[in-house]
Enzyme design. Structure first.
Site, PDB file in Angstrom:
ATOM      1  N   GLU A 126      10.574  -6.761  -0.725  1.00  0.00           N
ATOM      2  CA  GLU A 126      11.268  -5.226  -0.606  1.00  0.00           C
ATOM      3  C   GLU A 126      10.541  -3.993  -1.239  1.00  0.00           C
ATOM      4  OE1 GLU A 126      13.707  -6.412   2.178  1.00  0.00           O
ATOM      5  OE2 GLU A 126      13.628  -4.208   1.355  1.00  0.00           O
TER       6      GLU A 126
HETATM    7  C1  LIG Z   1       8.138 -14.625  -0.490  1.00  0.00           C
HETATM    8  C2  LIG Z   1       7.998 -13.660   0.377  1.00  0.00           C
HETATM    9  C3  LIG Z   1       9.039 -13.245   1.170  1.00  0.00           C
HETATM   10  C4  LIG Z   1       8.916 -11.906   1.971  1.00  0.00           C
HETATM   11  N1  LIG Z   1       9.734 -11.643   3.031  1.00  0.00           N
HETATM   12  C5  LIG Z   1       9.558 -10.986   3.989  1.00  0.00           C
HETATM   13  C6  LIG Z   1      10.492 -10.417   4.903  1.00  0.00           C
HETATM   14  O1  LIG Z   1      11.472 -11.196   5.104  1.00  0.00           O
HETATM   15  N2  LIG Z   1      10.075  -9.570   5.805  1.00  0.00           N
HETATM   16  C7  LIG Z   1       8.818  -8.950   5.669  1.00  0.00           C
HETATM   17  O2  LIG Z   1       8.795  -8.134   6.565  1.00  0.00           O
HETATM   18  N3  LIG Z   1       8.251  -8.942   4.725  1.00  0.00           N
HETATM   19  C8  LIG Z   1       8.417  -9.759   3.741  1.00  0.00           C
HETATM   20  N4  LIG Z   1       7.496 -10.159   2.683  1.00  0.00           N
HETATM   21  C9  LIG Z   1       6.302  -9.379   2.473  1.00  0.00           C
HETATM   22  C10 LIG Z   1       6.665  -8.409   1.408  1.00  0.00           C
HETATM   23  O3  LIG Z   1       7.528  -7.420   1.407  1.00  0.00           O
HETATM   24  C11 LIG Z   1       5.196  -7.848   1.105  1.00  0.00           C
HETATM   25  O4  LIG Z   1       4.280  -9.045   0.430  1.00  0.00           O
HETATM   26  C12 LIG Z   1       5.094  -6.687   0.069  1.00  0.00           C
HETATM   27  O5  LIG Z   1       5.651  -5.470   0.713  1.00  0.00           O
HETATM   28  C13 LIG Z   1       3.609  -6.120  -0.269  1.00  0.00           C
HETATM   29  O6  LIG Z   1       2.863  -6.130   0.665  1.00  0.00           O
HETATM   30  P1  LIG Z   1       1.530  -7.059   0.821  1.00  0.00           P
HETATM   31  O7  LIG Z   1       1.793  -8.423   0.192  1.00  0.00           O
HETATM   32  O8  LIG Z   1       0.610  -6.855   1.852  1.00  0.00           O
HETATM   33  O9  LIG Z   1       0.709  -6.513  -0.559  1.00  0.00           O
HETATM   34  P2  LIG Z   1      -0.121  -5.038  -0.677  1.00  0.00           P
HETATM   35  O10 LIG Z   1       0.622  -4.187   0.136  1.00  0.00           O
HETATM   36  O11 LIG Z   1      -1.658  -5.559  -0.012  1.00  0.00           O
HETATM   37  O12 LIG Z   1      -0.434  -4.572  -2.146  1.00  0.00           O
HETATM   38  C14 LIG Z   1      -1.035  -5.286  -3.165  1.00  0.00           C
HETATM   39  C15 LIG Z   1      -1.079  -4.518  -4.451  1.00  0.00           C
HETATM   40  O13 LIG Z   1      -1.451  -3.064  -4.117  1.00  0.00           O
HETATM   41  C16 LIG Z   1      -0.470  -2.141  -4.248  1.00  0.00           C
HETATM   42  N5  LIG Z   1      -0.489  -1.153  -3.590  1.00  0.00           N
HETATM   43  C17 LIG Z   1      -0.674  -1.221  -2.178  1.00  0.00           C
HETATM   44  N6  LIG Z   1      -0.547  -0.029  -1.484  1.00  0.00           N
HETATM   45  C18 LIG Z   1      -0.423   0.923  -2.702  1.00  0.00           C
HETATM   46  C19 LIG Z   1      -0.611   2.384  -2.668  1.00  0.00           C
HETATM   47  N7  LIG Z   1      -0.549   3.061  -1.493  1.00  0.00           N
HETATM   48  N8  LIG Z   1      -0.273   2.917  -3.839  1.00  0.00           N
HETATM   49  C20 LIG Z   1      -0.275   1.952  -4.976  1.00  0.00           C
HETATM   50  N9  LIG Z   1      -0.309   0.806  -4.924  1.00  0.00           N
HETATM   51  C21 LIG Z   1      -0.342   0.178  -3.681  1.00  0.00           C
HETATM   52  C22 LIG Z   1       0.934  -3.078  -4.367  1.00  0.00           C
HETATM   53  O14 LIG Z   1       2.005  -2.340  -5.223  1.00  0.00           O
HETATM   54  C23 LIG Z   1       0.605  -4.575  -5.024  1.00  0.00           C
HETATM   55  O15 LIG Z   1       0.303  -4.665  -6.282  1.00  0.00           O
HETATM   56  C24 LIG Z   1       7.667 -11.172   1.822  1.00  0.00           C
HETATM   57  C25 LIG Z   1       6.858 -11.556   0.908  1.00  0.00           C
HETATM   58  C26 LIG Z   1       6.897 -12.855   0.057  1.00  0.00           C
HETATM   59  C27 LIG Z   1       5.959 -13.310  -0.730  1.00  0.00           C
END
Ligand SMILES: Cc1cc2nc3c(=O)[nH]c(=O)nc-3n(C[C@H](O)[C@H](O)[C@H](O)COP(=O)(O)OP(=O)(O)OC[C@H]3O[C@@H](n4cnc5c(N)ncnc54)[C@H](O)[C@@H]3O)c2cc1C
Length: 556
Positions: free
Chosen positions: A418
């Site tokens: 989220e």
């Molecule tokens: C168990 C689980 C359930 C989930 N359920 C859903 C779901 O139902 N529907 C759905 O659509 N998604 C879902 N997700 C996805 C989840 O919302 C994302 O994993 C989350 O938004 C982070 O994206 P990412 O994993 O690609 O991490 P990334 O975006 O790659 O982030 C990696 C790190 O970099 C930081 N970062 C990235 N961009 C920036 C920026 N611009 N400035 C500063 N810091 C930054 C982040 O804060 C984080 O610490 C789920 C994930 C998990 C693990």
């Protein structure tokens, strides 16, 4: 399965008095039957939902060859009891404060299972707000009873925090519907066997759309189409993960799946925020729920584990001052997270229900400011407090049998999904403080802690009042630095997470002291003093971190 279910004692009286207090302050009306509703759901949470929690953790979920997903049978039974008891409907109809109170009980009893109704509830709000009359007619009734569930499909392999990078495509069909193709990952309860149909809300791009978030549209894509045929959306993989094993986290493939546009083309992100904002508050609540379970397990363990002697007698570890410190931290901080979550819910309820449009708008501004605080801070505290509870257990805390290790594993997802807590910190600094020149933050501080508030507190809370004075002054200094001194956006972003920690701790502390001053219950007063003099006072010292700027960070 060798682990036994861990008893859960629903804190109904505590939730009730907190809910009443914050609802009174925000002007939200609570249903007359609130006591009975919470007491009855508390029994269900304790007797039926909580016993399913260990099974979900140990058994997990299974992807079958035909693409169906089987969850632990204990979860199916618990979900059935919730649906048959009319609880999903109750969460829709009794207002946000009651729904929040019910969801805390649900998520404490079984966080993985609670994600199913949590996402469904957010999907319902979205369809109510932006769906056409026909879409509302088709989907809402079965979703509101829990017969069907809802999901949100945003994330793709190259589009996580940067949702605007998503590549799924929607192509118009002759009959006005759309054919949607793409791969979505990490989809919570994306496929399962506990509801007859799954209503997916999917973000995708239409042909010729502009890049970034401006070119994204929202579609409703049911698993089973209105004519009863199976839609081309299926689960092709399940993630093996650290925690919430009972919740299927699915890789979903859409291969020309039939969907309908929800809201105008290219307005998908705006529409999706209708779903994401309540979901963010609900995820924040998971931090509260985990903290409460961690506190209960640590307390029960510390009362029966004997180590060491005091005054010549063998004592339970709960008598050692350092263990008492950990237990007080668990109880007090759990209360602080709860009062923040319920206060956000109370303002959200007023923003929905007040007759006066000005009152609704003012409450809406308050919820916007509180949302990053109430999502990120309780979830960070949930992880920290689950770790404290493991520490109270000593070596057996690191062993799965006591069940406290599950809290720690389950807690870890809430700061990630989220919107990561880092993204919420950016939202707070840029969109919620800088964007309006700090006006709403100042209004909130003036409501929470008007000048002279410390002097009006009962003597027992005098030191808590002084700590809050320090904390509120630190928030004002941090905001002035953001608005008037910081020279670059990167300097602001470098301290944004420290800023969120400060603002949330001060707001939660102010709310907790206010509650303690109203109730004057000895235990609550002790907790408010503990939280204010230790947590708020420490947070107030964060100013150098907030203002250190990007040059203070490693460049890797
Ligand atoms: C168990 C689980 C359930 C989930 N359920 C859903 C779901 O139902 N529907 C759905 O659509 N998604 C879902 N997700 C996805 C989840 O919302 C994302 O994993 C989350 O938004 C982070 O994206 P990412 O994993 O690609 O991490 P990334 O975006 O790659 O982030 C990696 C790190 O970099 C930081 N970062 C990235 N961009 C920036 C920026 N611009 N400035 C500063 N810091 C930054 C982040 O804060 C984080 O610490 C789920 C994930 C998990 C693990």
């Amino acid at each position: 399965m060798t682990r036994s279910p861990i008893p859960y004692d629903p804190p109904v009286a505590e939730i009730l008095r907190t809910a009443r207090h914050v609802a009174g302050r925000a002007g939200a009306t609570l249903p007359d039957e609130l006591d009975d509703v919470l007491a009855e759901f508390g029994r269900l949470a304790s007797n039926v939902i909580a016993p399913s929690d260990v099974a979900g953790d140990v058994i997990g979920c299974r992807l079958e060859r035909d693409g169906s997903v089987a969850v632990a049978p204990e979860l199916v039974k618990a979900h059935r009891a919730v649906v048959d008891g009319g609880w999903i409907e109750a969460m829709q109809s009794l207002g946000q404060v009651t729904a929040t109170a019910l969801m805390e009980l649900y998520a404490s009893a079984n966080m993985a299972l609670s994600l199913n109704p949590m996402l469904s509830q957010s999907a319902i709000e979205l369809l109510r707000a932006v769906g056409t009359a026909e879409q509302r007619e088709r989907y809402l009734a079965p979703m509101e009873t829990g017969a069907w569930s809802g999901t949100m499909l945003l994330t793709e392999p190259d589009a996580g925090s940067d949702v605007g990078a998503l590549r799924s495509k929607a192509v118009p069909r002759d009959d006005g519907t759309w054919a949607i193709s793409g791969t979505k990952i990490f989809i919570t309860w994306g496929e399962h066997d506990i509801a007859a149909n799954i209503v997916h809300l999917v973000l995708a791009r239409t042909p010729g759309s502009p890049g970034g978030t401006r070119g994204i549209s929202l579609f409703v894509v049911p698993k089973v189409l209105p004519d009863g045929t199976r839609n081309a959306v299926r689960c092709i993989g399940l993630e093996r993960k650290l925690g919430i094993h009972g919740s299927p986290t699915c890789v979903m493939e859409l291969d020309g799946a039939i969907g309908e546009l929800v809201g105008p083309e290219h307005a998908g992100m705006r529409a999706m925020f209708t779903m994401m904002n309540p979901a963010r508050l609900a995820v924040g609540l998971e931090g509260v729920a985990i903290a409460e379970r961690s506190w209960q397990q640590a307390r029960d363990f510390a009362r029966q584990r004997h180590q060491g002697r005091r005054d010549g007698r063998s004592v339970p570890i709960a008598e050692h001052p350092d263990v008492r410190r950990m237990l007080t931290d668990l109880r007090a901080t759990t209360r602080a997270t709860r009062v923040l979550a319920l206060a956000a819910a109370a303002h959200a309820q007023v923003a929905h229900q007040a007759d006066d449009p000005d009152v609704r708008a003012a409450a809406g501004r308050r919820v916007d400011l509180l949302t990053p605080l109430a999502k990120a801070w309780p979830t960070d505290q949930g992880v920290r407090l689950a770790s404290v509870a493991v520490q109270v257990h000593g070596g057996v805390g690191f062993v799965e049998d006591t069940g406290v290790a599950q809290r720690y594993r389950d807690a870890r997802i809430a700061p990630i999904y989220e919107g990561t807590n880092g993204i919420h910190a950016i939202d707070l600094a840029q969109r919620k403080i800088i964007h309006d020149g700090g006006a709403e933050l100042e209004r909130m501080l003036a409501d929470l802690w008007p000048d002279g508030r410390a002097g009006e507190l009962p003597a027992a809370l005098a030191d808590a009042g002084s700590a809050l004075d320090l904390g509120v002054a630190a928030v004002r200094r941090a905001a002035s630095w953001l608005l008037d001194v910081a020279s670059t956006a990167d300097d602001v972003l470098a301290g944004a997470s420290d800023l969120l920690e400060l603002v949330a701790t001060v707001v939660a502390g102010g709310l907790l002291v206010d509650l303690a001053a109203a109730e004057l219950d000895d235990e609550l007063v002790l907790d408010a003093r503990f939280f204010a003099t230790r947590r708020v006072a420490t947070a107030a010292a964060a100013l150098p971190a907030i203002t250190a700027g990007v040059a203070s960070l490693a460049a890797l």
